[in-house]
Write an enzyme that holds these catalytic residues in place. Structure first.
Site, short mmCIF file in Angstrom:
data_model
loop_
_atom_site.label_atom_id
_atom_site.label_comp_id
_atom_site.label_asym_id
_atom_site.label_seq_id
_atom_site.Cartn_x
_atom_site.Cartn_y
_atom_site.Cartn_z
N ARG A 44 38.37 8.96 -11.50
CA ARG A 44 38.80 8.83 -10.11
C ARG A 44 38.34 7.46 -9.61
NH1 ARG A 44 34.35 7.52 -8.64
NH2 ARG A 44 35.14 7.55 -6.53
N GLY A 45 38.74 7.15 -8.38
CA GLY A 45 38.49 5.81 -7.87
C GLY A 45 39.75 4.99 -8.08
N ARG A 87 48.40 11.42 -8.42
CA ARG A 87 47.71 11.29 -7.13
C ARG A 87 48.49 10.29 -6.26
NH1 ARG A 87 41.39 10.81 -7.12
NH2 ARG A 87 41.77 11.83 -5.12
N GLN A 192 31.24 12.93 -4.29
CA GLN A 192 31.18 11.69 -5.08
C GLN A 192 29.95 10.85 -4.72
OE1 GLN A 192 33.89 12.91 -3.60
NE2 GLN A 192 35.79 12.31 -4.61
N ASP A 233 41.44 2.78 -0.91
CA ASP A 233 42.48 3.30 -1.81
C ASP A 233 43.84 2.66 -1.55
OD1 ASP A 233 40.31 5.50 -1.73
OD2 ASP A 233 41.50 5.82 -3.55
N LYS A 244 38.34 7.36 1.30
CA LYS A 244 37.87 8.75 1.24
C LYS A 244 37.67 9.35 2.63
CE LYS A 244 37.43 10.81 -1.62
NZ LYS A 244 38.56 11.72 -2.00
#
Ligand code: MRU
Length: 342
Positions: A44-45, A87, A192, A233, A244
């Protein structure tokens, strides 16, 4: 520790769902496995999921058995669509896929194109490494000796396949021997911050204090925090930033209390095709992530749940966006497009 390694016929990733309890490495040999790993957030990221998709396409290409270039390209596009559907929010995923598809225009024959695709995925990885190295250096310039920095989610090496963005800057500041303290928010629902950011900082002996997300206002208003630094993101053309869930709250708190709110992100996170943040697609994830913590229920069964994974911070709250080409400020409409033109 490498978040991702290319091993010629497969990729190796560290399974981020198992951290910090176990360091488990997974081998992904097909594009389907790459897509699954992104979906399940084993990786992720924003920059990292772009890399996994790029290598996923390279892997998928090797498995296509045809002599027709047309058929080869159609098959590759189908694989790209599977990876793109994992995603929706981080634009790095789509930028990386676009770059891979563009690379199919070179290569004399199918064998040549297959080799080109591996080389292109590696080049994307190299570019991300280089970008995060520079972001870390530029970001560190904004961190003074003695600073306490509050960060949210995880924007470290684990999120990028390079040096990290917000956390990269923090690590670079520490390497410059600045005395710094970090406050890491746990980052509900998937932790996270607690699981990954704290793990990465403790491995580097950087002093870190873990708080729950709801404690941020308390510490910021007491004057305990010098700046907030986070990743991103997707950044729209006007400078609105998707990151986030919980980031917007931190930006408002920073403004209210007169401290800077910095966003660190590579240029691959900027999406000039969207005029503002309200056009950024926000991922909604499963209710179980909210009703359960590590499989243990924390709410009555059957409760209605909302679980947006990201929020949008309006550009007026963003003190600077730190990129590999330096830090830019308002008016973002102008400074962002100038940055991408250069
Ligand atoms: O849902 P995640 O864990 O993929 O979300 C990650 C973030 O929001 C990060 O802050 C962002 O991708 C920046 S990574 C350098």
């Amino acid at each position: 520790m490498e978040a991702i390694t290319w091993l010629d016929d497969r990729i190796e990733i560290i399974d981020q769902t198992r951290l910090p309890w176990e360091e488990v490495y997974l081998q992904l040999s097909t594009y389907e496995e790459a897509a699954q790993a992104i979906k399940e957030m084993r990786v992720r990221g924003a920059p990292l999921i772009g890399l996994v998709a790029a290598y996923g396409i390279a892997l998928g290409a090797q498995s296509i058995k045809t002599k027709s270039k047309e058929h080869f390209l159609a098959e590759l596009r189908r694989m790209a669509e599977v990876l793109a559907s994992t995603r929706p929010t981080a634009v790095n995923l789509f930028q990386a896929i676009k770059r891979m598809i563009a690379a199919t225009q070179t290569g004399e024959d199918i064998t040549g194109t297959k080799a080109t695709l591996i080389a292109e995925a590696k080049a994307i990885h190299d570019d991300e490494r280089q970008a995060t190295r520079l972001i870390s250096q530029f970001g560190a310039e904004l961190i003074g000796n003695g600073f306490t920095i509050l960060t949210h989610c995880n924007a470290g090496p684990l999120a990028t396949g390079g040096d990290g963005t917000a956390l990269g800057a923090i690590m670079a500041a520490k390497e410059q021997n600045k005395g710094i303290n970090i406050i890491a928010t746990e980052t509900r629902p998937l932790f996270q911050g607690a699981r990954l950011t704290v793990w990465e900082l403790m491995r580097k002996d950087i002093p870190v204090t873990l708080i729950t997300d709801s404690m941020a206002g308390h510490f910021i208003s007491k004057g305990d925090v010098n700046c907030v630094m986070v990743g991103a993101d997707r950044i729209a053309a006007n400078g609105d930033v998707a990151n986030k869930i919980g980031t917007y709250t931190l930006a408002v708190l920073a403004r209210e209390n007169g401290i800077p709110f910095y966003v660190a992100a590579p240029i691959t996170t900027i999406d000039l095709s969207l005029s503002s943040g309200d056009r950024i697609p926000i991922e909604y994830r499963s209710p179980e992530e909210v009703t359960h913590v590590q499989g243990v229920p924390v709410a009555p069964q059957g409760v209605q749940v909302a679980n947006p994974a990201f929020d949008v911070t309006p550009h007026r709250y963003v003190s600077a966006i730190i990129t590999e080409k330096g830090a830019i400020k308002e008016p973002y409409q102008m400074t962002l497009s100038k940055l991408l033109d250069e």
